[in-house]
Design an enzyme around this catalytic site. Structure first.
Site, short mmCIF file in Angstrom:
data_model
loop_
_atom_site.label_atom_id
_atom_site.label_comp_id
_atom_site.label_asym_id
_atom_site.label_seq_id
_atom_site.Cartn_x
_atom_site.Cartn_y
_atom_site.Cartn_z
N GLU A 1 0.62 -1.25 -0.20
CA GLU A 1 0.01 -0.10 -0.12
C GLU A 1 0.77 1.23 0.04
OE1 GLU A 1 -3.37 0.11 -0.42
OE2 GLU A 1 -3.82 -1.85 -0.30
N ASN B 1 1.33 3.78 -3.18
CA ASN B 1 0.91 5.16 -3.00
C ASN B 1 2.21 6.20 -3.45
OD1 ASN B 1 -1.77 4.86 -1.78
ND2 ASN B 1 -1.21 5.57 0.48
N ARG C 1 -8.98 3.54 -7.87
CA ARG C 1 -8.19 3.23 -6.40
C ARG C 1 -9.58 3.25 -5.38
NH1 ARG C 1 -4.06 1.07 -7.68
NH2 ARG C 1 -3.69 1.53 -5.32
#
Length: 145
Positions: free
Chosen positions: A46, A50, A105
């Site tokens: 994650e 990002n 997303r």
């Protein structure tokens, strides 16, 4: 005893799995429970994603930095990029918030990080990048050797 490691790599999506495996291999020395190791791998995915998608907007000229520190049963992971930064960290850490809805997303990255770790701190400055500092207290695996 403290143990540290650092890696940096180009902000390419194919490096996400490299980061996940490398951090997991380093943390494996603590013999964590399998679910904790899986959670940490998810958190790494994650955070790196990002940085690549939101921080650098898929610009392969960016670099992602990860440092991992182990002290006792505590793991601290710091992710850093020098990308776009976040306008409003409070808003960005809310469930379902995303700046890239066109990429489908989910907006759950920070929520997942916060739920899987014991502590999460996000520092970001527009145009300077983002630092995500995460901590987790691990339990030993119950598997007999």
């Amino acid at each position: 005893m403290k143990n540290n490691m650092e890696i940096k790599f180009t902000a390419l999506s194919q490096n996400e799995s490299f980061a996940r495996v490398t951090v997991a291999a380093f943390i494996a020395q603590l013999d964590p429970a399998l679910d904790e190791l899986t959670e940490i791998q998810t958190v790494v995915s994650e955070a790196v994603t990002n940085s690549i998608i939101h921080g650098y907007e898929n610009d392969p000229n960016g670099m992602v930095y990860i440092s991992v520190m182990i002290e006792g049963d505590v793991v601290e992971i710091i992710f850093r990029d020098e990308g776009l930064g976040i306008d409003d960290v409070g808003e960005a850490t809310q469930p379902l918030y995303t700046t890239k809805p066109e990429l489908e997303r989910s907006g759950m990255g920070f929520t997942i990080m916060e739920n899987f770790m014991d502590e999460m701190h996000v520092i970001s400055h527009k145009g300077e990048g983002t630092i995500i500092r995460l901590k987790k207290h691990l339990t030993k695996s119950k598997v007999c050797n």
